[in-house]
Write an enzyme that holds these catalytic residues in place. Structure first.
Site, PDB file in Angstrom:
ATOM      1  N   PRO A 275       0.843  -1.203   0.000  1.00 43.27           N
ATOM      2  CA  PRO A 275       0.000   0.000   0.000  1.00 43.27           C
ATOM      3  C   PRO A 275       0.877   1.253   0.000  1.00 43.27           C
ATOM      4  CG  PRO A 275      -0.004  -1.036   2.168  1.00 43.27           C
ATOM      5  CD  PRO A 275       0.738  -1.958   1.257  1.00 43.27           C
ATOM      6  N   ASP A 451       6.029   2.196   1.957  1.00 39.80           N
ATOM      7  CA  ASP A 451       5.133   1.061   2.187  1.00 39.80           C
ATOM      8  C   ASP A 451       4.423   1.282   3.515  1.00 39.80           C
ATOM      9  OD1 ASP A 451       3.905  -1.371   2.662  1.00 39.80           O
ATOM     10  OD2 ASP A 451       5.611  -2.574   2.001  1.00 39.80           O
ATOM     11  N   HIS A 452       3.129   1.531   3.447  1.00 36.38           N
ATOM     12  CA  HIS A 452       2.377   1.887   4.651  1.00 36.38           C
ATOM     13  C   HIS A 452       2.166   0.697   5.591  1.00 36.38           C
ATOM     14  CE1 HIS A 452       0.519   4.809   7.014  1.00 36.38           C
ATOM     15  NE2 HIS A 452      -0.463   5.218   6.218  1.00 36.38           N
ATOM     16  N   ARG A 453       2.511  -0.514   5.146  1.00 38.12           N
ATOM     17  CA  ARG A 453       2.430  -1.657   6.046  1.00 38.12           C
ATOM     18  C   ARG A 453       3.458  -1.567   7.157  1.00 38.12           C
ATOM     19  NH1 ARG A 453       3.090  -6.537   1.908  1.00 38.12           N
ATOM     20  NH2 ARG A 453       4.795  -5.135   1.323  1.00 38.12           N
TER      21      ARG A 453
END
Length: 481
Positions: A275, A451-453
């Protein structure tokens, strides 16, 4: 370890090695030797292109080239013999039976005996051999296809077409890669005369059928007679060049392969797996540009290229040192976040073969002159098309300099397996409030995708803000280092 076999005491075979990480095929770009040429152990004999890069292949023994099994432009599976060498020229031993001339990779000889098991290659092992044998095709397809082809060719030449039997024509025999090539070139397989075993249409057959079409398309006027090409285009030419269309053509189809295919797969995989979040900041880099000018005159930087990208790279490395959590990777299989205690800094480079992202190993440990030298070597190697697969593996974060194209900024897509990518826009002279007054200053826009994870908005914002702060006040390279 190179891949080779020994057919006899005199003749030795060299197979296509796995030059990357589990790659299954490579395209022969260029041969540097021809039959009859002497070769020595370690001499580069050809250049191949994988999905990752162009690589030169050295021969692992001395001798005289006996046979080149594939032409330039042919895609070859890992483990297939590409060249045979006479290691004892002048002896009385008979040479091995010659291989079928120019046989493409997708036309393997079902009768050839291959070694069982998996063959060790340059890195890892080749693809395991299948024990499944192909049932011979019925021999009726070739005459039927030939009859149809003759009728179509006669029609194209303006002659009366010979009568074609009304019996149903069997579906042309061709393997999927050959069917795709025909589709890309706009060739109806039913019009192609097959020359392969058991009536199978080969790549050369498709190229031969494409040659008259290319001549017809390039005709100066519709009413002028067009002589079909007497020879198929060389397989060393790109498929896009196989059909030279006129300026009025509305479409051109270019096969997706090599580096372009790898880029497409990587970008789709990244965009729909990680994401993405992208943040932007516009910053006054006037002081950084003055420092660049000063460093160019510094004796310690003699012999290396000094440019804004160098200081931007150093700024990002300092920002990562201040926010080490951003330098990580997401391990989906083990459901873990892998913190990296090293920085392999990727630099996106546009090359004639497409976008590649080689990286500077352990960039965090390098001094400014060392970083400048590594950047210069990376760029030169990429432009020459000599970047190795190893140079593009193991990256942790990346910089892409879209400013060289005059672009303000963008929303970069993460390199697969990495946590962040910094896009640098064009540096332009703009009105800027400086010390309470509007003055012309050198300004750029930075964009950080992450990467929003594994990178929260706060962490990503801190990293981007630190890079901007350093570029605004480059003395922070010292105070924050």
């Amino acid at each position: 370890m190179t891949t080779m076999t020994q057919t006899s005491a005199r003749f030795r075979e060299f197979k296509m090695p796995d030059v990357g990480e589990g790659l299954t095929e490579a395209e022969i770009l260029k041969w540097f030797v021809q039959p009859g040429d002497p070769v020595t152990d370690g001499q580069v004999v050809c250049e191949v292109e994988t999905a990752k890069a162009a690589v030169e292949l050295p021969i692992p023994f001395d001798g005289v080239v006996h046979e080149l099994r594939f032409s330039e432009g042919t895609t070859v599976d890992v483990g297939q013999v590409i060249i045979t060498v006479d290691v004892a020229p002048g002896s009385d031993e008979e040479p091995p039976a010659p291989a079928p001339a120019q046989k493409p990779v997708d036309e393997p000889d079902a009768s050839a005996e291959e070694p069982k098991g998996r063959t060790p290659v340059l890195v890892g092992y080749g693809v395991a051999e299948s024990s499944t044998k192909r049932r011979p095709r019925k021999g009726t397809a070739a005459p039927e296809a030939a009859a149809v082809a003759a009728a179509v060719q006669a029609e194209l030449n303006g002659h009366a077409a010979p009568a074609v039997p009304e019996a149903p024509v069997a579906r042309p025999l061709a393997k999927p890669p050959v069917r795709k090539l025909a589709k890309d070139l706009g060739i109806d397989l039913a019009t192609v005369v097959p020359t392969g075993k058991d009536g199978i249409i080969t790549r050369e057959d498709v190229h031969a059928a494409a040659a008259p079409v290319a001549s017809a398309v390039a005709a100066p006027a519709a009413g002028e007679a067009v002589a079909p090409s007497a020879q198929a285009p060389s397989v060393s030419e790109p498929v896009a060049a196989a059909l030279e269309v006129s300026a009025s053509a509305r479409e051109t189809r270019i096969p997706v392969k090599g580096v372009r295919k790898a880029i497409a797969q990587a970008m789709v995989g990244s965009a729909f797996t990680a994401p993405h979040v992208t943040e932007f900041v516009t910053v006054d880099v006037t002081r950084t540009m003055k420092l660049v000018a000063e460093l160019k005159e510094d004796k310690e930087m003699a012999g290396v290229r000094v440019n804004p990208l160098l200081l931007i790279a150093k700024a990002l490395l300092v920002a990562i040192k201040r926010n080490p959590e951003v330098n990580a990777a997401w391990d989906e299989a083990n459901q873990e976040i892998v913190q990296k205690h090293y920085v392999n800094l990727g630099i996106a480079a546009a090359t004639p073969r497409g976008l590649i992202v080689p990286n500077i190993k352990d960039a965090h440990d390098k001094t400014l002159p060392q970083l400048a030298a590594a950047l210069g070597e990376l760029v030169t190697t990429a432009r020459d098309g000599k970047t190795s697969p190893a140079a593009m593996a193991g990256g942790t974060v990346t910089i892409t300099n879209v400013g060289v194209f005059g672009v303000d900024t963008g929303t970069p897509i993460l390199n697969p397996g990495e946590s962040a990518i910094l896009a640098v826009g064009a540096i332009k002279l703009q009105p800027w409030v400086h010390k309470g007054k509007v003055k012309p200053r050198q300004v750029t826009t930075l964009a950080l995708s992450f990467d929003h994870r594994l990178v929260d908005g706060e962490l990503g914002s801190k990293v981007l803000a630190d890079v901007a702060a350093i570029l605004e006040q480059p003395k922070r390279l010292i105070t924050w280092a």
